[in-house]
Write a protein that holds these residues in place. Sequence first.
Motif, PDB file in Angstrom:
ATOM      1  N   ALA A  68      44.165 -36.721 -93.845  1.00 22.87           N
ATOM      2  CA  ALA A  68      44.740 -36.645 -92.495  1.00 22.87           C
ATOM      3  C   ALA A  68      46.265 -36.698 -92.552  1.00 22.87           C
ATOM      4  O   ALA A  68      46.942 -35.958 -91.835  1.00 22.87           O
ATOM      5  CB  ALA A  68      44.194 -37.776 -91.623  1.00 22.87           C
ATOM      6  N   ARG A  69      46.816 -37.556 -93.415  1.00 20.61           N
ATOM      7  CA  ARG A  69      48.276 -37.626 -93.559  1.00 20.61           C
ATOM      8  C   ARG A  69      48.829 -36.326 -94.104  1.00 20.61           C
ATOM      9  O   ARG A  69      49.863 -35.830 -93.633  1.00 20.61           O
ATOM     10  CB  ARG A  69      48.668 -38.782 -94.481  1.00 20.61           C
ATOM     11  CG  ARG A  69      48.649 -40.106 -93.806  1.00 20.61           C
ATOM     12  CD  ARG A  69      49.257 -41.252 -94.576  1.00 20.61           C
ATOM     13  NE  ARG A  69      49.888 -40.945 -95.833  1.00 20.61           N
ATOM     14  CZ  ARG A  69      49.892 -41.750 -96.881  1.00 20.61           C
ATOM     15  NH1 ARG A  69      49.301 -42.913 -96.830  1.00 20.61           N
ATOM     16  NH2 ARG A  69      50.507 -41.409 -97.987  1.00 20.61           N
ATOM     17  N   VAL A  70      48.150 -35.751 -95.099  1.00 17.18           N
ATOM     18  CA  VAL A  70      48.614 -34.492 -95.687  1.00 17.18           C
ATOM     19  C   VAL A  70      48.581 -33.372 -94.658  1.00 17.18           C
ATOM     20  O   VAL A  70      49.522 -32.585 -94.543  1.00 17.18           O
ATOM     21  CB  VAL A  70      47.758 -34.118 -96.924  1.00 17.18           C
ATOM     22  CG1 VAL A  70      48.052 -32.703 -97.375  1.00 17.18           C
ATOM     23  CG2 VAL A  70      47.996 -35.104 -98.059  1.00 17.18           C
ATOM     24  N   MET A  71      47.496 -33.310 -93.898  1.00 17.88           N
ATOM     25  CA  MET A  71      47.333 -32.225 -92.931  1.00 17.88           C
ATOM     26  C   MET A  71      48.074 -32.472 -91.628  1.00 17.88           C
ATOM     27  O   MET A  71      48.226 -31.559 -90.814  1.00 17.88           O
ATOM     28  CB  MET A  71      45.844 -32.005 -92.640  1.00 17.88           C
ATOM     29  CG  MET A  71      45.067 -31.456 -93.821  1.00 17.88           C
ATOM     30  SD  MET A  71      43.307 -31.253 -93.488  1.00 17.88           S
ATOM     31  CE  MET A  71      43.313 -30.042 -92.177  1.00 17.88           C
ATOM     32  N   GLY A  72      48.525 -33.696 -91.402  1.00 17.25           N
ATOM     33  CA  GLY A  72      49.254 -34.006 -90.172  1.00 17.25           C
ATOM     34  C   GLY A  72      48.359 -34.022 -88.954  1.00 17.25           C
ATOM     35  O   GLY A  72      48.756 -33.539 -87.890  1.00 17.25           O
ATOM     36  N   CYS A  73      47.156 -34.552 -89.106  1.00 18.78           N
ATOM     37  CA  CYS A  73      46.226 -34.624 -87.979  1.00 18.78           C
ATOM     38  C   CYS A  73      45.464 -35.942 -88.045  1.00 18.78           C
ATOM     39  O   CYS A  73      45.688 -36.759 -88.938  1.00 18.78           O
ATOM     40  CB  CYS A  73      45.265 -33.432 -87.997  1.00 18.78           C
ATOM     41  SG  CYS A  73      44.187 -33.358 -89.433  1.00 18.78           S
ATOM     42  N   SER A  74      44.545 -36.134 -87.134  1.00 15.87           N
ATOM     43  CA  SER A  74      43.769 -37.375 -87.104  1.00 15.87           C
ATOM     44  C   SER A  74      42.620 -37.303 -88.110  1.00 15.87           C
ATOM     45  O   SER A  74      42.239 -36.229 -88.567  1.00 15.87           O
ATOM     46  CB  SER A  74      43.211 -37.612 -85.705  1.00 15.87           C
ATOM     47  OG  SER A  74      42.203 -36.662 -85.420  1.00 15.87           O
ATOM     48  N   GLU A  75      42.065 -38.469 -88.416  1.00 21.57           N
ATOM     49  CA  GLU A  75      40.930 -38.531 -89.326  1.00 21.57           C
ATOM     50  C   GLU A  75      39.715 -37.823 -88.728  1.00 21.57           C
ATOM     51  O   GLU A  75      38.951 -37.182 -89.441  1.00 21.57           O
ATOM     52  CB  GLU A  75      40.602 -39.983 -89.667  1.00 21.57           C
ATOM     53  CG  GLU A  75      41.666 -40.639 -90.517  1.00 21.57           C
ATOM     54  CD  GLU A  75      41.344 -42.087 -90.881  1.00 21.57           C
ATOM     55  OE1 GLU A  75      40.164 -42.493 -90.787  1.00 21.57           O
ATOM     56  OE2 GLU A  75      42.284 -42.803 -91.259  1.00 21.57           O
ATOM     57  N   GLY A  76      39.555 -37.929 -87.425  1.00 22.76           N
ATOM     58  CA  GLY A  76      38.463 -37.232 -86.754  1.00 22.76           C
ATOM     59  C   GLY A  76      38.573 -35.725 -86.896  1.00 22.76           C
ATOM     60  O   GLY A  76      37.569 -35.024 -87.085  1.00 22.76           O
ATOM     61  N   SER A  77      39.796 -35.215 -86.816  1.00 25.04           N
ATOM     62  CA  SER A  77      40.008 -33.772 -86.988  1.00 25.04           C
ATOM     63  C   SER A  77      39.651 -33.336 -88.401  1.00 25.04           C
ATOM     64  O   SER A  77      39.061 -32.276 -88.605  1.00 25.04           O
ATOM     65  CB  SER A  77      41.462 -33.398 -86.694  1.00 25.04           C
ATOM     66  OG  SER A  77      41.741 -33.556 -85.332  1.00 25.04           O
ATOM     67  N   VAL A  78      40.002 -34.160 -89.374  1.00 25.05           N
ATOM     68  CA  VAL A  78      39.654 -33.840 -90.766  1.00 25.05           C
ATOM     69  C   VAL A  78      38.145 -33.727 -90.907  1.00 25.05           C
ATOM     70  O   VAL A  78      37.617 -32.787 -91.504  1.00 25.05           O
ATOM     71  CB  VAL A  78      40.216 -34.901 -91.743  1.00 25.05           C
ATOM     72  CG1 VAL A  78      39.635 -34.723 -93.137  1.00 25.05           C
ATOM     73  CG2 VAL A  78      41.730 -34.837 -91.788  1.00 25.05           C
ATOM     74  N   LYS A  79      37.422 -34.690 -90.337  1.00 23.34           N
ATOM     75  CA  LYS A  79      35.961 -34.688 -90.432  1.00 23.34           C
ATOM     76  C   LYS A  79      35.366 -33.456 -89.738  1.00 23.34           C
ATOM     77  O   LYS A  79      34.423 -32.844 -90.248  1.00 23.34           O
ATOM     78  CB  LYS A  79      35.391 -35.967 -89.830  1.00 23.34           C
ATOM     79  CG  LYS A  79      35.728 -37.200 -90.650  1.00 23.34           C
ATOM     80  CD  LYS A  79      35.253 -38.463 -89.955  1.00 23.34           C
ATOM     81  CE  LYS A  79      35.675 -39.709 -90.717  1.00 23.34           C
ATOM     82  NZ  LYS A  79      35.254 -40.938 -90.024  1.00 23.34           N
ATOM     83  N   THR A  80      35.922 -33.088 -88.604  1.00 24.23           N
ATOM     84  CA  THR A  80      35.438 -31.917 -87.881  1.00 24.23           C
ATOM     85  C   THR A  80      35.685 -30.653 -88.686  1.00 24.23           C
ATOM     86  O   THR A  80      34.783 -29.817 -88.848  1.00 24.23           O
ATOM     87  CB  THR A  80      36.114 -31.817 -86.504  1.00 24.23           C
ATOM     88  OG1 THR A  80      35.822 -32.994 -85.751  1.00 24.23           O
ATOM     89  CG2 THR A  80      35.655 -30.580 -85.744  1.00 24.23           C
ATOM     90  N   HIS A  81      36.914 -30.482 -89.181  1.00 21.66           N
ATOM     91  CA  HIS A  81      37.247 -29.303 -89.982  1.00 21.66           C
ATOM     92  C   HIS A  81      36.369 -29.230 -91.225  1.00 21.66           C
ATOM     93  O   HIS A  81      35.886 -28.148 -91.598  1.00 21.66           O
ATOM     94  CB  HIS A  81      38.718 -29.306 -90.397  1.00 21.66           C
ATOM     95  CG  HIS A  81      39.672 -29.110 -89.262  1.00 21.66           C
ATOM     96  ND1 HIS A  81      39.591 -28.064 -88.380  1.00 21.66           N
ATOM     97  CD2 HIS A  81      40.751 -29.834 -88.873  1.00 21.66           C
ATOM     98  CE1 HIS A  81      40.566 -28.141 -87.492  1.00 21.66           C
ATOM     99  NE2 HIS A  81      41.286 -29.214 -87.765  1.00 21.66           N
ATOM    100  N   LEU A  82      36.147 -30.357 -91.878  1.00 24.51           N
ATOM    101  CA  LEU A  82      35.335 -30.389 -93.090  1.00 24.51           C
ATOM    102  C   LEU A  82      33.882 -30.021 -92.788  1.00 24.51           C
ATOM    103  O   LEU A  82      33.275 -29.229 -93.521  1.00 24.51           O
ATOM    104  CB  LEU A  82      35.410 -31.773 -93.741  1.00 24.51           C
ATOM    105  CG  LEU A  82      34.601 -31.947 -95.024  1.00 24.51           C
ATOM    106  CD1 LEU A  82      35.055 -30.972 -96.095  1.00 24.51           C
ATOM    107  CD2 LEU A  82      34.715 -33.376 -95.516  1.00 24.51           C
ATOM    108  N   SER A  83      33.342 -30.544 -91.728  1.00 22.81           N
ATOM    109  CA  SER A  83      31.963 -30.232 -91.358  1.00 22.81           C
ATOM    110  C   SER A  83      31.796 -28.740 -91.084  1.00 22.81           C
ATOM    111  O   SER A  83      30.840 -28.111 -91.551  1.00 22.81           O
ATOM    112  CB  SER A  83      31.574 -31.048 -90.123  1.00 22.81           C
ATOM    113  OG  SER A  83      30.315 -30.666 -89.655  1.00 22.81           O
ATOM    114  N   ARG A  84      32.714 -28.175 -90.340  1.00 27.85           N
ATOM    115  CA  ARG A  84      32.641 -26.741 -90.028  1.00 27.85           C
ATOM    116  C   ARG A  84      32.825 -25.893 -91.288  1.00 27.85           C
ATOM    117  O   ARG A  84      32.169 -24.863 -91.456  1.00 27.85           O
ATOM    118  CB  ARG A  84      33.686 -26.387 -88.983  1.00 27.85           C
ATOM    119  CG  ARG A  84      33.358 -26.960 -87.624  1.00 27.85           C
ATOM    120  CD  ARG A  84      34.431 -26.695 -86.605  1.00 27.85           C
ATOM    121  NE  ARG A  84      34.091 -27.306 -85.330  1.00 27.85           N
ATOM    122  CZ  ARG A  84      34.930 -27.469 -84.341  1.00 27.85           C
ATOM    123  NH1 ARG A  84      36.188 -27.067 -84.455  1.00 27.85           N
ATOM    124  NH2 ARG A  84      34.543 -28.043 -83.217  1.00 27.85           N
ATOM    125  N   ALA A  85      33.715 -26.327 -92.173  1.00 30.09           N
ATOM    126  CA  ALA A  85      33.933 -25.587 -93.420  1.00 30.09           C
ATOM    127  C   ALA A  85      32.682 -25.610 -94.289  1.00 30.09           C
ATOM    128  O   ALA A  85      32.279 -24.584 -94.841  1.00 30.09           O
ATOM    129  CB  ALA A  85      35.120 -26.175 -94.188  1.00 30.09           C
TER     130      ALA A  85
END
Length: 189
Positions: A160-177
Amino acid sequence: MLVTAPVQPDLPTPQAAPAWASLDAFLAQIGPRAFRFAEAGLRQREDALDAVQDAMMKMLAYRDRPAEEWTPLFWSILRRRIIDMQRRARFRLRWLSPAGDDPRGEEAIDWADPGAGPAQAHERREAYARLGEALRALPARQREAFTLRVLEDLDVATTARVMGCSEGSVKTHLSRARQALLTQMEDVL
């Protein structure tokens, strides 16, 4: 009579050498993975090499930072460099190329095990090429989340820090990927 020793010029402290050595080791260890990450985003070997080299050069300015900060810092620098190069490439392609032409050729990378037989090496190259195509087809944020979480094994907070977004966004992006990759790679898995 008091005798004093001659004044010595300031020499590097013994602690300075290990910092360089450990940063060198860090960069050497992360280099191949960073190249694959950059290549997935830039789709061209030379651009990926340039992006990784630029990120490594910028890391030299942070050699005094604690070693635990190097990983998220490096990936943030590399990610920003890739985005900058993508923007420049889009601008150049839009203004300098005729419509519909893509002047950049795709160049395959041979990641095959040198000990494998020809058929196995061919299958691995094809599977890697398909995975690369599937990763490239993902939206940028999903590709970044998958690469950093799965391939680089960073935790959610660091990603999340690397991507500049929230942890929830990381989880969402990862699930969709993951779902998109599973759909595209069904016959390989």
